[in-house]
Design an enzyme around this catalytic site. Structure first.
Site, PDB file in Angstrom:
ATOM      1  N   CYS A 194       9.299 -46.915 -13.427  1.00 16.76           N
ATOM      2  CA  CYS A 194       8.722 -46.083 -14.494  1.00 16.76           C
ATOM      3  C   CYS A 194       9.725 -45.871 -15.618  1.00 16.76           C
ATOM      4  O   CYS A 194       9.345 -45.510 -16.730  1.00 16.76           O
ATOM      5  CB  CYS A 194       8.252 -44.745 -13.937  1.00 16.76           C
ATOM      6  SG  CYS A 194       9.535 -43.761 -13.180  1.00 16.76           S
ATOM      7  N   CYS A 200       4.673 -44.030 -19.602  1.00 12.91           N
ATOM      8  CA  CYS A 200       5.743 -43.488 -18.748  1.00 12.91           C
ATOM      9  C   CYS A 200       6.815 -42.811 -19.596  1.00 12.91           C
ATOM     10  O   CYS A 200       7.384 -41.792 -19.193  1.00 12.91           O
ATOM     11  CB  CYS A 200       6.383 -44.603 -17.919  1.00 12.91           C
ATOM     12  SG  CYS A 200       5.515 -45.016 -16.396  1.00 12.91           S
TER      13      CYS A 200
HETATM   14 FE1  SF4 Z   1       1.325 -43.222 -17.342  1.00  7.36          FE
HETATM   15 FE2  SF4 Z   1       3.441 -44.101 -16.016  1.00  7.36          FE
HETATM   16 FE3  SF4 Z   1       1.822 -42.300 -14.897  1.00  7.36          FE
HETATM   17 FE4  SF4 Z   1       0.978 -44.786 -15.197  1.00  7.36          FE
HETATM   18  S1  SF4 Z   1       2.727 -44.131 -13.902  1.00  7.36           S
HETATM   19  S2  SF4 Z   1      -0.184 -42.954 -15.721  1.00  7.36           S
HETATM   20  S3  SF4 Z   1       1.934 -45.397 -17.094  1.00  7.36           S
HETATM   21  S4  SF4 Z   1       3.083 -41.985 -16.671  1.00  7.36           S
END
Ligand code: SF4
Length: 235
Positions: free
Chosen positions: A227, A119
């Site tokens: 997030c 994230c």
């Molecule tokens: Fe990556 Fe966050 Fe998207 Fe999950 S929610 S794929 S951890 S960016």
């Protein structure tokens, strides 16, 4: 950028706006900060409500989304439908790191091993860079979505990013959002009727059982609830 608004003045302003329609908050924010104000959306139902209101109040407002390259096809379809419906063109903010490059640098499926890092790379850093060009931003968060959001104000100083933050729907319930969407015949993500009340990137979103916490399908089993773009990923 330097703002003339102090955190205390913004808190007071937010308190004065409590109970007022979101349009009033949006109108005031646009008057004060345009063109240096932008709305963030992940194309959730709350964002659809604000997009509808902004399309009527100030259609020239910058609308941006953080493209993680991991959207569901249904989310991409909704994005296109909203642009057509409101005659708006949304600004795509990307991290500049392809999924292949991320896998090479951090290993495959980083989201399953270290979702906070994933994230951070794909959402938090791109947002920080984008907001450094603005004086204010608009979000569609609601207080009863997560414990971290419970104390959010209608207007507040965003300490993490150093600009003013408007949360016009912060006091609304989920029912109010859906009533608005149906009353105005607005489009919404088809996954909502398939058991996905809250939708993010496809690797981190699962359907939930009826009656479960609507956000229980986000980062399920990973102990993560945010997030990191509004608050730290873990509290
Ligand atoms: Fe990556 Fe966050 Fe998207 Fe999950 S929610 S794929 S951890 S960016």
């Amino acid at each position: 950028m330097v703002s003339e608004w102090t955190p205390e003045a913004l808190q007071q302003l937010g308190e004065q706006f409590e109970g007022r329609p979101p349009e009033e908050v949006l109108r005031w924010g646009i008057q004060q900060f345009a063109p240096d104000i932008a709305m963030a959306t992940g194309f959730g139902p709350e964002g659809v409500v604000l997009l509808h209101q902004l399309s009527q109040l100030a259609p020239e407002t910058t609308i941006f989304y953080l493209d993680t390259d991991l959207f569901f096809p249904e989310t991409v379809a909704l994005r296109d439908e909203l642009e057509a419906r409101f005659g708006m063109s949304f600004t795509r903010v990307q991290c500049g790191l392809s999924l292949e490059a991320q896998a090479e640098a951090h290993g495959s499926e980083l989201w399953a091993r270290d979702p906070d890092r994933c994230c951070h790379l794909r959402k938090v850093e791109p947002l920080r860079r984008f907001l450094s060009t603005q004086r204010a931003w608009i979000t569609a968060i609601r207080r009863n979505q997560t414990a971290a959001r419970a104390g959010a104000g209608l207007v507040e100083w965003d300490r993490a990013h150093g600009l003013v933050k408007f949360n016009p729907l912060v006091g609304w319930t989920s029912d109010q959002v859906w009533d608005y969407i149906h009353a105005h015949d607005l489009p919404f993500n088809r996954l909502h009727v398939l058991g996905y009340p809250s939708i993010g990137c496809w690797p981190c979103t699962r359907p939930v059982a009826p009656g479960d916490d609507p956000r229980a399908g986000r980062w399920a089993g990973l102990g993560k609830t945010e997030c990191g773009i509004h608050w730290p990923a873990r509290k």
